[in-house]
Design a protein around this motif. Structure first.
Motif, PDB file in Angstrom:
ATOM      1  N   VAL A 236      38.683  10.792   3.049  1.00  0.00           N
ATOM      2  CA  VAL A 236      37.374  10.389   2.534  1.00  0.00           C
ATOM      3  C   VAL A 236      36.277  11.053   3.353  1.00  0.00           C
ATOM      4  N   ASP A 237      35.183  11.342   2.690  1.00  0.00           N
ATOM      5  CA  ASP A 237      34.001  11.883   3.349  1.00  0.00           C
ATOM      6  C   ASP A 237      33.126  10.711   3.761  1.00  0.00           C
ATOM      7  N   LEU A 238      33.047  10.433   5.061  1.00  0.00           N
ATOM      8  CA  LEU A 238      32.315   9.263   5.527  1.00  0.00           C
ATOM      9  C   LEU A 238      30.851   9.303   5.119  1.00  0.00           C
ATOM     10  N   ILE A 239      30.241  10.477   5.195  1.00  0.00           N
ATOM     11  CA  ILE A 239      28.815  10.581   4.887  1.00  0.00           C
ATOM     12  C   ILE A 239      28.584  10.353   3.397  1.00  0.00           C
ATOM     13  N   GLU A 240      29.334  11.064   2.580  1.00  0.00           N
ATOM     14  CA  GLU A 240      29.137  10.979   1.134  1.00  0.00           C
ATOM     15  C   GLU A 240      29.520   9.607   0.591  1.00  0.00           C
ATOM     16  N   ASP A 241      30.607   9.034   1.127  1.00  0.00           N
ATOM     17  CA  ASP A 241      31.102   7.756   0.605  1.00  0.00           C
ATOM     18  C   ASP A 241      30.479   6.552   1.299  1.00  0.00           C
ATOM     19  N   GLY A 242      29.664   6.786   2.316  1.00  0.00           N
ATOM     20  CA  GLY A 242      28.904   5.708   2.920  1.00  0.00           C
ATOM     21  C   GLY A 242      29.674   4.795   3.854  1.00  0.00           C
ATOM     22  N   PHE A 243      30.680   5.316   4.579  1.00  0.00           N
ATOM     23  CA  PHE A 243      31.434   4.495   5.517  1.00  0.00           C
ATOM     24  C   PHE A 243      30.823   4.572   6.916  1.00  0.00           C
ATOM     25  N   ASP A 244      30.891   3.448   7.623  1.00  0.00           N
ATOM     26  CA  ASP A 244      30.457   3.438   9.021  1.00  0.00           C
ATOM     27  C   ASP A 244      31.499   4.092   9.922  1.00  0.00           C
ATOM     28  N   ILE A 245      32.768   3.908   9.587  1.00  0.00           N
ATOM     29  CA  ILE A 245      33.840   4.351  10.474  1.00  0.00           C
ATOM     30  C   ILE A 245      35.131   4.474   9.677  1.00  0.00           C
ATOM     31  N   ALA A 246      36.028   5.341  10.131  1.00  0.00           N
ATOM     32  CA  ALA A 246      37.338   5.486   9.503  1.00  0.00           C
ATOM     33  C   ALA A 246      38.399   5.583  10.583  1.00  0.00           C
ATOM     34  N   VAL A 247      39.573   5.053  10.295  1.00  0.00           N
ATOM     35  CA  VAL A 247      40.735   5.206  11.160  1.00  0.00           C
ATOM     36  C   VAL A 247      41.607   6.282  10.533  1.00  0.00           C
ATOM     37  N   ARG A 248      41.978   7.296  11.328  1.00  0.00           N
ATOM     38  CA  ARG A 248      42.718   8.433  10.775  1.00  0.00           C
ATOM     39  C   ARG A 248      43.904   8.784  11.649  1.00  0.00           C
ATOM     40  N   THR A 249      44.944   9.269  10.998  1.00  0.00           N
ATOM     41  CA  THR A 249      46.129   9.773  11.690  1.00  0.00           C
ATOM     42  C   THR A 249      46.306  11.241  11.332  1.00  0.00           C
ATOM     43  N   GLY A 250      47.168  11.909  12.087  1.00  0.00           N
ATOM     44  CA  GLY A 250      47.462  13.305  11.783  1.00  0.00           C
ATOM     45  C   GLY A 250      46.461  14.268  12.363  1.00  0.00           C
TER      46      GLY A 250
END
Length: 305
Positions: A134-148
């Protein structure tokens, strides 16, 4: 002249950044007609046309481009001002929007988030469970947890909050029938179950003499859900390559057998990523700190009985 409503500015920026009225409405939690009305109000107040509209496309006029450049900066300044004021109080409040991988999120992020919400009654959260990028800026998220493997994005900051191990594994029944591979190249003779990521099988990585060797052999079964792959491995259908946050209990109980352990990497980072800003809001900082406290030394899924 009547002052322009900040809500109209927010709607205008959302339309520009999502590319259409429908997605902007979804992002803002409004109806499409409500977003359209805000844009018309804005055009009326400014006596300027902001978009060239056709049935198939939407693009900014020259006036729209000028307004977007100023408006987007105004919203950034407002957000940083709010963050700075919230930072002074130090208490997390407002709504935290989080994107998490499906299985890791459900099993291990959600309990941490629930503890955070219990501690701070003025804080609420919206969580999206998805294995897609997901694109945090475009989709409006404050934070994301990511693996890989991380992706380069200068708009984002990243911090490692834990490490995960990924192991090839199979059921005891499968190993009895087909045998256990002793080297990565022997996997070509086995039934392999691959995770499907963005339409492609995700390669398996093995540590061969200090170098990463990728395995992308023929897949007996492709699925885009980690728990489904886990179930297929447990049923004896083949060998899966899965993170230990998903399989640790099965491995300890003997329901799954680890394979090629001597070729496994020590672990890869689990990261949190968030938009780069001058001030990190208390709600984001508190969430990150709690993840580090909960997972940092030894994640709960790696704990020994």
């Amino acid at each position: 002249m009547e002052l322009t409503s900040i809500n109209d500015i927010v709607a205008f920026v959302a339309v520009v950044e999502t590319g259409n009225f429908t997605l902007a409405a979804k992002k803002l939690g409004l109806t499409r007609s409500a977003v359209g009305k805000r844009i018309l109000n804005l055009e009326h107040r400014l006596a300027a046309r902001l978009f060239h509209r056709t049935t198939r496309s939407l693009r900014l006029t020259d006036d729209g481009q000028v307004l977007y450049a100023r408006s987007s900066q105004i919203l950034v300044d407002l957000e940083e001002t709010e963050s700075a004021m919230a930072h002074r109080s130090g208490e997390p409040r407002g709504r935290l929007t989080v994107s998490v991988p499906v299985t890791l999120g459900r099993r291990h992020v959600l309990p941490v988030l629930e503890r955070l919400l219990d501690k701070w009654p003025e804080l609420s959260a919206t969580v999206s469970f998805s294995d897609r990028f997901v694109d945090l800026i475009e989709d409006g998220f404050d934070i994301a947890v990511r693996t890989g493997k991380p992706r380069d994005d200068t708009r984002l900051m990243a911090r490692s909050v834990a490490r995960q191990r990924v192991l090839a594994c199979a059921s005891p029944g499968y190993v009895t029938r087909k045998g256990a591979p002793q080297r990565p190249e022997e996997l070509d003779g086995h039934d392999c179950l691959f995770f499907l990521s963005e339409g492609r099988p995700r390669p398996w990585s093995f540590n061969v003499d200090g170098h990463s060797q990728q395995f992308t052999g023929s897949a007996r079964l492709l699925m885009d859900d980690g728990e489904a792959l886990q179930a297929a491995a447990l049923s004896g259908f083949g060998i899966a390559y899965l993170p230990t946050y998903l399989t640790s209990e099965d491995l300890r109980a003997g329901r799954l057998v680890p394979l090629l352990e001597s070729y496994a990497f020590d672990g890869e980072p689990i990261r949190v990523v968030y938009p780069s800003k001058r001030y990190l809001s208390p709600k984001v900082r508190s969430f990150i700190d709690l993840l580090v406290d909960s997972w940092g030394d030894e994640p709960p899924w790696e704990g020994r009985d």
